[in-house]
Design an enzyme around this catalytic site. Structure first.
Site, PDB file in Angstrom:
ATOM      1  CG  ASN A  12      -1.822   1.131   1.377  1.00 14.60           C
ATOM      2  OD1 ASN A  12      -1.456   2.247   1.035  1.00 14.60           O
ATOM      3  ND2 ASN A  12      -3.011   0.889   1.889  1.00 14.60           N
ATOM      4  N   GLY A  14       0.237   4.330   0.166  1.00 13.85           N
ATOM      5  CA  GLY A  14      -0.128   5.326   1.181  1.00 13.85           C
ATOM      6  C   GLY A  14       0.489   5.001   2.523  1.00 13.85           C
ATOM      7  CE  LYS A  15      -1.637  -0.705   5.648  1.00 19.65           C
ATOM      8  NZ  LYS A  15      -1.517  -2.147   5.913  1.00 19.65           N
ATOM      9  CG  ASP A  72      -3.946  -6.282   9.079  1.00 17.21           C
ATOM     10  OD1 ASP A  72      -3.865  -6.340   7.841  1.00 17.21           O
ATOM     11  OD2 ASP A  72      -5.021  -6.486   9.688  1.00 17.21           O
ATOM     12  CB  SER A  73      -4.125  -0.433   9.861  1.00 19.44           C
ATOM     13  OG  SER A  73      -3.757  -0.370   8.497  1.00 19.44           O
ATOM     14  CE1 TYR A 156     -13.657   2.672   4.153  1.00 27.14           C
ATOM     15  CE2 TYR A 156     -11.570   1.704   4.817  1.00 27.14           C
ATOM     16  CZ  TYR A 156     -12.809   1.577   4.238  1.00 27.14           C
ATOM     17  OH  TYR A 156     -13.221   0.373   3.738  1.00 27.14           O
ATOM     18  CG  ASP A 157      -6.457   9.180   5.687  1.00 32.23           C
ATOM     19  OD1 ASP A 157      -6.710   8.588   6.753  1.00 32.23           O
ATOM     20  OD2 ASP A 157      -5.322   9.225   5.182  1.00 32.23           O
ATOM     21  CG  HIS A 182      -4.368   4.219  12.881  1.00 32.83           C
ATOM     22  ND1 HIS A 182      -4.488   5.449  12.273  1.00 32.83           N
ATOM     23  CD2 HIS A 182      -4.403   3.309  11.872  1.00 32.83           C
ATOM     24  CE1 HIS A 182      -4.600   5.281  10.963  1.00 32.83           C
ATOM     25  NE2 HIS A 182      -4.554   3.990  10.700  1.00 32.83           N
TER      26      HIS A 182
HETATM   27  P1  ITT Z   1      -0.837  -4.107   2.875  1.00 35.22           P
HETATM   28  O1  ITT Z   1      -1.551  -5.306   3.442  1.00 35.22           O
HETATM   29  O2  ITT Z   1      -0.028  -4.430   1.663  1.00 35.22           O
HETATM   30  O3  ITT Z   1      -0.020  -3.379   3.905  1.00 35.22           O
HETATM   31  P2  ITT Z   1      -3.530  -3.067   2.627  1.00 35.22           P
HETATM   32  O4  ITT Z   1      -4.107  -1.771   2.147  1.00 35.22           O
HETATM   33  O5  ITT Z   1      -4.142  -4.334   2.064  1.00 35.22           O
HETATM   34  O6  ITT Z   1      -1.954  -3.036   2.370  1.00 35.22           O
HETATM   35  P3  ITT Z   1      -4.591  -3.730   5.211  1.00 35.22           P
HETATM   36  O7  ITT Z   1      -4.925  -5.119   4.840  1.00 35.22           O
HETATM   37  O8  ITT Z   1      -3.966  -3.492   6.564  1.00 35.22           O
HETATM   38  O9  ITT Z   1      -3.586  -3.078   4.189  1.00 35.22           O
HETATM   39  O10 ITT Z   1      -5.904  -2.855   5.069  1.00 35.22           O
HETATM   40  C1  ITT Z   1      -6.037  -1.663   5.739  1.00 35.22           C
HETATM   41  C2  ITT Z   1      -7.118  -0.833   5.093  1.00 35.22           C
HETATM   42  O11 ITT Z   1      -7.700  -0.019   6.135  1.00 35.22           O
HETATM   43  C3  ITT Z   1      -6.541   0.119   4.064  1.00 35.22           C
HETATM   44  O12 ITT Z   1      -6.559  -0.430   2.763  1.00 35.22           O
HETATM   45  C4  ITT Z   1      -7.443   1.325   4.221  1.00 35.22           C
HETATM   46  O13 ITT Z   1      -8.618   1.142   3.468  1.00 35.22           O
HETATM   47  C5  ITT Z   1      -7.807   1.298   5.718  1.00 35.22           C
HETATM   48  N1  ITT Z   1      -6.846   2.122   6.481  1.00 35.22           N
HETATM   49  C6  ITT Z   1      -5.853   1.678   7.311  1.00 35.22           C
HETATM   50  N2  ITT Z   1      -5.144   2.703   7.796  1.00 35.22           N
HETATM   51  C7  ITT Z   1      -5.677   3.816   7.256  1.00 35.22           C
HETATM   52  C8  ITT Z   1      -5.367   5.180   7.351  1.00 35.22           C
HETATM   53  O14 ITT Z   1      -4.332   5.612   8.052  1.00 35.22           O
HETATM   54  N3  ITT Z   1      -6.134   6.047   6.689  1.00 35.22           N
HETATM   55  C9  ITT Z   1      -7.182   5.625   5.950  1.00 35.22           C
HETATM   56  N4  ITT Z   1      -7.527   4.361   5.769  1.00 35.22           N
HETATM   57  C10 ITT Z   1      -6.783   3.442   6.422  1.00 35.22           C
END
Ligand code: ITT
Length: 200
Positions: A12, A14-15, A72-73, A156-157, A182
């Site tokens: 991701n 963004g992460k 994971d978030s 969802y920001d 978080h």
């Molecule tokens: P990776 O597993 O490759 O890290 P992913 O996007 O699939 O990427 P997750 O399975 O942890 O990651 O999903 C987390 C989702 O939750 C993410 O795609 C966003 O939609 C939401 N999310 C998590 N943190 C967020 C943030 O800081 N701001 C907005 N949305 C967030």
């Protein structure tokens, strides 16, 4: 023992953009999967954030041989019984759905809800080639607004207003978000756990 270089096990962007400066400010050296020349995208079959973070960290470590850190978030909305939670990335139907569509889907589900409280949750998991692991958690309380606002960040920001503010994460921008999010809180806790693990 000197601190190793960590692989940031996320697909991701963004992460990744958030994690890098936070790692830098914590004085922890890291590389992306692209920079390390590895790819990893395991199925997230866990039922908790920690289980999924460990699945991702272990898969990346298996692919790279490097100590690997995964996040994971997700967003937990009280009026939806804690959903989307660990399903946040797949909430509106899959990984091909855009962030704007995910926000619209969430807002439609919340259309008749007066209770707007929610929180973002992050679990950071790091696994080491010798089998050791370090995990840490962080949360950020807030509320879901009725229409998206702002351009920065991801996910969802645009629909989440953190407690103590009137603007969404997408309006507040990275400097403020990275001070209170978080993920920032989980990474701060992670730094302390890591120092303990490395015996410092
Ligand atoms: P990776 O597993 O490759 O890290 P992913 O996007 O699939 O990427 P997750 O399975 O942890 O990651 O999903 C987390 C989702 O939750 C993410 O795609 C966003 O939609 C939401 N999310 C998590 N943190 C967020 C943030 O800081 N701001 C907005 N949305 C967030």
């Amino acid at each position: 023992m000197s601190a190793p270089v960590f692989l940031l096990a996320t697909n991701n962007s963004g992460k990744l953009a958030e994690m890098r400066p936070i790692f830098a400010s914590l004085g922890i050296e890291c590389v992306s999967m692209r920079e390390a020349g590895v790819s990893s995208d395991p199925e997230e079959t866990g039922v908790t954030f920690e289980e999924n973070a460990l699945i991702k960290a272990r898969a990346a470590m298996g692919a790279s041989g490097m100590p690997s850190v995964a996040d994971d978030s997700g967003l937990m909305v009280d009026a939806l019984g804690g959903a989307p939670g660990v399903m946040s990335a797949r909430f509106a139907g899959g990984h091909d759905v855009s962030d704007a569509e995910k926000c619209a889907y969430l807002l439609a589900k919340m259309a008749d809800k007066e209770q707007r409280s929610a929180r973002f949750v992050s679990c950071i998991a790091c696994v080491f080639p010798d089998g050791g692991k370090v995990t840490a958690h962080g949360t950020c309380e807030g509320r879901i607004i009725r229409a998206p606002r702002g351009e920065s960040g991801f996910g969802y920001d645009p629909v989440f207003v953190p407690e103590g503010y009137d603007e969404t994460f997408a309006e507040l921008g990275p400097e403020i978000k990275n001070g209170i999010s978080h993920r920032a809180r989980a990474l701060l806790a992670f730094k302390e756990e890591l120092a303990r693990y490395l015996g410092r």
